[in-house]
Design a protein around this motif. Structure first.
Motif, PDB file in Angstrom:
ATOM      1  N   ILE A  87      39.220  28.680  48.086  1.00 34.94           N
ATOM      2  CA  ILE A  87      38.557  28.347  46.828  1.00 34.94           C
ATOM      3  C   ILE A  87      39.535  28.504  45.670  1.00 34.94           C
ATOM      4  CG2 ILE A  87      36.151  28.831  47.450  1.00 34.94           C
ATOM      5  CD1 ILE A  87      36.539  31.658  46.437  1.00 34.94           C
ATOM      6  N   GLN A  88      39.283  27.755  44.611  1.00 36.53           N
ATOM      7  CA  GLN A  88      40.076  27.859  43.393  1.00 36.53           C
ATOM      8  C   GLN A  88      39.402  28.845  42.466  1.00 36.53           C
ATOM      9  OE1 GLN A  88      42.996  26.283  42.475  1.00 36.53           O
ATOM     10  NE2 GLN A  88      43.075  25.582  44.614  1.00 36.53           N
ATOM     11  N   LEU A  89      40.151  29.855  42.027  1.00 40.35           N
ATOM     12  CA  LEU A  89      39.569  30.838  41.122  1.00 40.35           C
ATOM     13  C   LEU A  89      40.509  31.032  39.939  1.00 40.35           C
ATOM     14  CD1 LEU A  89      38.440  33.639  43.611  1.00 40.35           C
ATOM     15  CD2 LEU A  89      36.955  32.136  42.292  1.00 40.35           C
ATOM     16  N   PRO A  90      39.924  31.313  38.767  1.00 42.39           N
ATOM     17  CA  PRO A  90      40.788  31.663  37.649  1.00 42.39           C
ATOM     18  C   PRO A  90      41.523  32.967  37.965  1.00 42.39           C
ATOM     19  CG  PRO A  90      38.464  31.699  37.010  1.00 42.39           C
ATOM     20  CD  PRO A  90      38.502  31.328  38.441  1.00 42.39           C
ATOM     21  N   LYS A  91      42.757  33.082  37.498  1.00 42.83           N
ATOM     22  CA  LYS A  91      43.540  34.277  37.799  1.00 42.83           C
ATOM     23  C   LYS A  91      42.809  35.522  37.296  1.00 42.83           C
ATOM     24  CE  LYS A  91      48.141  36.208  36.896  1.00 42.83           C
ATOM     25  NZ  LYS A  91      48.470  36.893  38.085  1.00 42.83           N
ATOM     26  N   ASP A  92      42.850  36.570  38.089  1.00 43.64           N
ATOM     27  CA  ASP A  92      42.250  37.864  37.750  1.00 43.64           C
ATOM     28  C   ASP A  92      40.762  37.785  37.466  1.00 43.64           C
ATOM     29  OD1 ASP A  92      44.687  39.150  38.024  1.00 43.64           O
ATOM     30  OD2 ASP A  92      45.245  38.732  35.939  1.00 43.64           O
ATOM     31  N   CYS A  93      40.050  36.831  38.072  1.00 42.73           N
ATOM     32  CA  CYS A  93      38.611  36.738  37.809  1.00 42.73           C
ATOM     33  C   CYS A  93      37.926  37.921  38.483  1.00 42.73           C
ATOM     34  CB  CYS A  93      38.040  35.432  38.327  1.00 42.73           C
ATOM     35  SG  CYS A  93      37.550  35.465  40.052  1.00 42.73           S
ATOM     36  N   ASN A  94      36.706  38.244  38.029  1.00 41.26           N
ATOM     37  CA  ASN A  94      36.069  39.439  38.571  1.00 41.26           C
ATOM     38  C   ASN A  94      35.593  39.230  40.003  1.00 41.26           C
ATOM     39  OD1 ASN A  94      33.251  38.580  38.614  1.00 41.26           O
ATOM     40  ND2 ASN A  94      33.492  38.521  36.386  1.00 41.26           N
ATOM     41  N   ASP A  95      35.462  40.334  40.725  1.00 39.01           N
ATOM     42  CA  ASP A  95      35.150  40.296  42.150  1.00 39.01           C
ATOM     43  C   ASP A  95      33.830  39.589  42.429  1.00 39.01           C
ATOM     44  OD1 ASP A  95      37.422  41.708  42.260  1.00 39.01           O
ATOM     45  OD2 ASP A  95      36.601  43.497  43.227  1.00 39.01           O
ATOM     46  N   LYS A  96      32.898  39.781  41.526  1.00 39.06           N
ATOM     47  CA  LYS A  96      31.558  39.243  41.760  1.00 39.06           C
ATOM     48  C   LYS A  96      31.593  37.723  41.796  1.00 39.06           C
ATOM     49  CE  LYS A  96      26.919  40.563  40.822  1.00 39.06           C
ATOM     50  NZ  LYS A  96      25.971  40.988  39.800  1.00 39.06           N
ATOM     51  N   THR A  97      32.261  37.122  40.802  1.00 36.08           N
ATOM     52  CA  THR A  97      32.399  35.673  40.770  1.00 36.08           C
ATOM     53  C   THR A  97      33.065  35.198  42.051  1.00 36.08           C
ATOM     54  OG1 THR A  97      32.898  36.034  38.442  1.00 36.08           O
ATOM     55  CG2 THR A  97      33.151  33.782  39.289  1.00 36.08           C
ATOM     56  N   ALA A  98      34.108  35.909  42.443  1.00 37.97           N
ATOM     57  CA  ALA A  98      34.847  35.535  43.635  1.00 37.97           C
ATOM     58  C   ALA A  98      33.945  35.549  44.862  1.00 37.97           C
ATOM     59  CB  ALA A  98      36.026  36.491  43.835  1.00 37.97           C
ATOM     60  N   GLU A  99      33.161  36.615  45.009  1.00 36.84           N
ATOM     61  CA  GLU A  99      32.243  36.723  46.151  1.00 36.84           C
ATOM     62  C   GLU A  99      31.262  35.573  46.170  1.00 36.84           C
ATOM     63  OE1 GLU A  99      30.141  40.431  46.513  1.00 36.84           O
ATOM     64  OE2 GLU A  99      32.012  41.596  46.328  1.00 36.84           O
ATOM     65  N   GLU A 100      30.685  35.285  44.995  1.00 34.28           N
ATOM     66  CA  GLU A 100      29.690  34.209  44.920  1.00 34.28           C
ATOM     67  C   GLU A 100      30.289  32.880  45.327  1.00 34.28           C
ATOM     68  OE1 GLU A 100      28.091  34.385  40.974  1.00 34.28           O
ATOM     69  OE2 GLU A 100      27.074  36.288  41.426  1.00 34.28           O
ATOM     70  N   MET A 101      31.477  32.591  44.778  1.00 33.71           N
ATOM     71  CA  MET A 101      32.149  31.329  45.096  1.00 33.71           C
ATOM     72  C   MET A 101      32.426  31.238  46.593  1.00 33.71           C
ATOM     73  SD  MET A 101      33.266  29.482  42.221  1.00 33.71           S
ATOM     74  CE  MET A 101      34.874  28.847  42.658  1.00 33.71           C
ATOM     75  N   ALA A 102      32.862  32.333  47.166  1.00 33.25           N
ATOM     76  CA  ALA A 102      33.216  32.344  48.579  1.00 33.25           C
ATOM     77  C   ALA A 102      31.996  32.090  49.442  1.00 33.25           C
ATOM     78  CB  ALA A 102      33.858  33.681  48.941  1.00 33.25           C
ATOM     79  N   LEU A 103      30.899  32.785  49.121  1.00 31.37           N
ATOM     80  CA  LEU A 103      29.698  32.664  49.938  1.00 31.37           C
ATOM     81  C   LEU A 103      29.039  31.300  49.776  1.00 31.37           C
ATOM     82  CD1 LEU A 103      28.226  36.235  49.443  1.00 31.37           C
ATOM     83  CD2 LEU A 103      29.346  35.301  51.468  1.00 31.37           C
TER      84      LEU A 103
END
Length: 847
Positions: free
Chosen positions: A802-818
């Motif tokens: 997935i593409q994520l903004p640098k240093d984005c918070n863990d929660k956003t990352a988890e949501e995007m991944a799932l």
RNA sequence: GCCCCUCUGGCGGAAUUGGUAGACGCGCUGGAUUCAAAAUCCAGUUCUCGCAAGGGAGUGCCAGUUCGAUUCUGGCGGGGGGCACCA
């Protein structure tokens, strides 16, 4: 479009650099210096691929550091004394000096055709009297300082050629040329006291963190420090004592005999009155020193007729044997034998019916009836049968026994080194004469300094066996400088490692009337980066380290380590070929065989060597593809310290890149011809990304070169070249990015492809030289990433990104991944036990 | 014998402190261009199943630590190097 004419281009830029003295340097205390040195070659005739690799590596470092603004010293010279010149004289009737100078001139031209950034004004040849006269003076200074002595020592003597042979020239106990059985003879030789510095040379290895661990380890083993004790054994019916070195003083109560070297003074003394001993000693010295003869030689000894007292057991008497396996020049030349805990002593004891008394027993054993059978016990355990040592472990027993030995005056703690003094005498013509005169009355007298140099005579005759200096009718006949009576010159010359032990200092002031100006040496030394083959890991590098310390001692230098950084390059290898008859074939012969359908046996890739014919001549390659292509290939595929396989397809690949880059610049020079350096205000996203890649490349290549990862630097530049070719942006400002990118590529590849670099720099419209252009700087802002591609794993297995903004918070990352389709289906109805988020890197879902 | 290093596609080799294995190059396959070739360009290329989407296996071998191992630990094996009568 026409093709890149490398021949014209390369020679053009070589002469421009030469005219402008681009690579001549002077001491300049306002600038940071950088001294890069490649091991200078022996002028054997022509350069080989090993040279090409070595000097290419050095040249890239030199040019890179120069672009970074360092005042770079990069010299070249000739290690010109040596045996091949004498062999050529014998075979072809050419005087060594002529042969050597012809070779130097050929090889100098070959090196020049490689476009190496040497300061040729500093060139030295060690066979030049203006070089070796300083060496003779240094030797006399060493003599003054107590670093030189003369000693009788054993040498390999070829009775047919009447000459001394180096260990390497003795093959299976026979002379390599004559085939005669080599004898051991006592000769008076000059030695340098390298052992004065044993400890210092060992300790000095630790701070050399820019040396390969491998080399440091090899030197450490070579110096060979060990700890133990010297024990004095009183000789029976005499007030004399026998000194013995041991690393196992703890086993003293298990001693059942002593053994001394056949060359031990005591052995020689005793043999005076004992013909049996005499015979034995004579037999021992007949045996060669070669590995083969040591391997096969039986461990033999004879009772000397003399006994010693045990230092602690008053009633115990130990026989002294003279044994062929005891070396005079290690320790004290005498040992005590403890058969229970040393395999060799055990074999010896069984053979001559000596006691075997165990004094160390395995931990959990019934000690009372512990017996040694056919195997000595050498592991740690518990001391037994040892009076006050009983019950201790080995380490404690060692400490205790040494304390007691010292208290009772029957021994002392001893640090021992394996390193021997360096014998520098060679019975050969083509070397630096040792500046000594032998007088019957005054002994060995130094040649007065004002009479230096002692020059090698040209009028020598190689028709007779032996040293031509010895056979010369008049050269050695002189007067003693002290008593003025008739005396004889020393006819030995120095080991050629003598010359290479200080040449790096001579390069600092090659024209000086002294060995070198101290102020020059203070500025330039130590060598910042030394580059050469691993085969010099011990000899040359150890001698140079010793010399630097010795030169420091006599006040010539202010440093003790000559080489701050060391890079040991791997060998250049090539496949080997044989025909059906088993004859080696040159690569081009193998090709001809294949064309005419004759069978060729292809062997594994080995170091290029004339004897196996698996050689490729650099001159042919430079003629066909140019120096830049050869250089690029040397740097491309393998890391420098590893072996490099020469392949025709590899050189073709390098050649393709050279042409591709030339075309790329020539095709685009019109659209990017404005020299405007100002960055346009707005760049399209595409151009902006390209611009970022450009700065990442500058940053990456610089870091690669700092670490000598040349293959990675090349890969990175090629990758960026690919990106640039694929870059399609019609925006006006895109051409500015194109130009910046091309310029960066040229600057970055410049140290590797210097001729092409200059040519393309000129093509872009610059009137200044690329070699005078500073190294490009990466803009730190351009290295910052805004978006990261992050891997998404389920139970450690990659399921998507997935593409994520640098240093984005863990929660956003988890949501995007799932939210990934693939992830959803795999998780299905499983429970998510845990989610691990490593920011900007990876997300691992555990189910 | 002792000590050290090394093992990743067909090949040379890349992979920050353990975090998307295979960058870059070679070779190979297919295509474009050409009367044809050379040169050049485009696409593909770890293996495997699949038309595909996607799945399975994979960094010498076997274990272990870990959410996760090319990377760390232990054992085994292959290759290379150094030292070797060193007391």
């Amino acid at each position: 479009m026409s093709r890149y004419n490398f021949k014209e281009t390369e020679s053009k830029w070589q002469s421009i650099w030469e005219q402008r003295h681009s690579f001549q340097v002077e001491k300049d205390p306002t600038k940071l210096k950088y001294y890069v040195l490649e091991m200078f070659p022996y002028p054997s005739g022509r350069i080989h691929m090993g040279h090409v690799r070595n000097y290419t590596l050095g040249d890239v470092v030199a040019r890179y550091k120069r672009a970074q603004g360092f005042n770079v010293l990069h010299p070249m010279g000739w290690d010109a004394f040596g045996l091949p010149a004498e062999n050529a004289a014998i075979a072809n009737k050419v005087p060594p000096t002529v042969w050597t100078h012809e070779n130097i001139s050929t090889m100098r031209n070959q090196l020049k055709s490689m476009g190496l950034s040497y300061d040729w004004s500093r060139e030295v040849a060690t066979c030049d009297k203006n070089y070796y006269r300083h060496e003779q003076k240094i030797f006399l200074e060493f003599l003054n300082a107590g670093l030189v002595y003369q000693k009788e020592s054993w040498v390999n003597w070829d009775p047919k050629e009447n000459t001394v042979l180096a260990n390497e020239q003795v093959i299976d106990g026979k002379g390599w040329r004559s085939g005669a059985d080599v004898e051991r003879r006592l000769f008076s030789q000059w030695f340098l006291k390298i052992t004065d510095f044993s400890k210092d040379l060992l300790d000095g290895l630790r701070p050399l963190d820019r040396w390969p661990d491998k080399v440091r380890l090899m030197q450490e083993k070579w110096i060979g420090r060990s700890e133990g004790a010297t024990i004095y054994f009183k000789i029976e019916n005499s007030d004399q004592k026998l000194e013995v070195y041991t690393t196992r003083p703890d086993t003293i109560f298990g001693a059942s005999f002593c053994a001394i070297s056949p060359n031990h003074p005591l052995a020689l003394k005793l043999s005076d009155k004992n013909p049996d001993l005499q015979t034995f000693i004579a037999e021992c010295s007949r045996l060669g020193t070669s590995e083969a003869s040591i391997e096969t030689a039986e461990k033999l000894g004879v009772f000397s007729g003399v006994n010693v007292h045990h230092p602690f057991l008053k009633e115990k008497i130990l026989p002294i044997y003279i044994a062929n396996f005891v070396l005079m020049d290690y320790g004290t030349g005498a040992i005590f034998g403890c058969p229970a805990h040393d395999q060799r002593d055990l074999d010896f004891a069984r053979k001559y019916g000596l006691d075997v008394i165990p004094v160390v027993a395995p931990q959990d054993l019934d000690h009372d009836d512990y017996m040694i059978k056919n195997e000595a016990f050498i592991e740690d355990g518990v001391l037994i049968n040892s009076m006050f040592l009983n019950g201790l472990n080995i380490d404690d027993a060692k400490k205790t026994i040494i304390e007691i030995l010292e208290k009772e005056g029957s021994g002392r703690a001893t640090e021992n080194f394996r390193l021997r003094d360096w014998g520098v005498s060679r019975q050969r013509y083509w070397g630096c004469p040792i500046p000594i005169i032998h007088c019957d009355k005054c002994g060995a007298v130094p040649v007065p300094k004002e009479e230096l140099p002692v020059e090698l005579p040209d009028d020598v005759n190689f028709d007779f066996p032996g040293n031509p200096l010895e056979n010369h009718p008049t050269w050695k006949k002189v007067c003693c400088p002290l008593c003025k009576k008739a005396a004889l010159r020393e006819t030995d010359t120095f080991d050629t490692f003598f010359e290479s032990s200080w040449y790096f200092a001579r390069f600092c002031s090659p024209k000086a009337d002294s060995a070198f100006e101290q102020s020059d040496a203070d500025y330039w030394l130590p060598v910042d980066q030394y580059i050469g083959g691993i085969e010099h890991a011990i000899l040359h590098l150890l001698y140079s380290r010793f010399f630097t310390r010795a030169l420091q001692k006599i006040g010539y230098l202010n440093i003790s380590e000559p080489f701050e950084g060391l890079l040991t390059q791997g060998m250049v290898c090539h496949e080997t070929y044989k025909n059906n008859e088993g004859d080696w074939l040159f690569p081009h012969e193998a090709d001809q065989y294949k064309e005419s359908k004759k069978s060729v046996l292809v062997g594994r890739s080995e170091k290029m060597s004339k004897s196996k014919k698996n050689v490729v001549d650099p001159e042919t390659i430079i003629d066909t593809y140019g120096a830049d292509t050869a250089r690029l290939f040397m740097l491309s595929d393998s890391p420098p310290e590893r072996d490099l396989d020469w392949t025709d397809s590899g050189i073709e690949g390098a050649w393709r890149y050279v042409n591709r880059l030339w075309r790329l610049v020539n095709q685009s020079k019109n659209i990017i011809s404005n020299l405007n350096d100002t960055r346009p205000g707005i760049l399209s996203e595409n151009s902006q990304n390209m611009f970022k890649k450009l700065h990442r490349t500058i940053d990456g290549v610089s870091k690669d070169l700092d670490k000598f990862h040349f293959n990675k630097a090349v890969a990175r530049i090629r990758e960026f070249t690919n990106d640039l070719e694929a870059f399609s942006d019609v925006e006006e400002n895109a051409n500015w990015v194109r130009r910046q990118s091309l310029e960066a590529i040229i600057c970055l590849i410049g140290p590797m492809l210097p001729h092409l670099g200059e040519e393309l720099w000129y093509t872009l419209g610059y009137k200044t030289l690329l070699v005078d252009t500073p190294w490009p700087q990466a803009d730190p802002e351009m290295l910052v990433e805004e978006n990261m591609t992050v891997g998404v794993q389920i139970n450690g297995k990659l399921r998507g990104t997935i593409q994520l903004p640098k240093d984005c918070n863990d929660k956003t990352a988890e949501e995007m991944a799932l939210n990934l389709e693939n992830v959803k289906t795999i998780i299905g109805s499983n429970n998510i036990r845990k989610i691990i988020v490593v920011p900007n890197r990876i997300i691992n879902v555990v189910i």
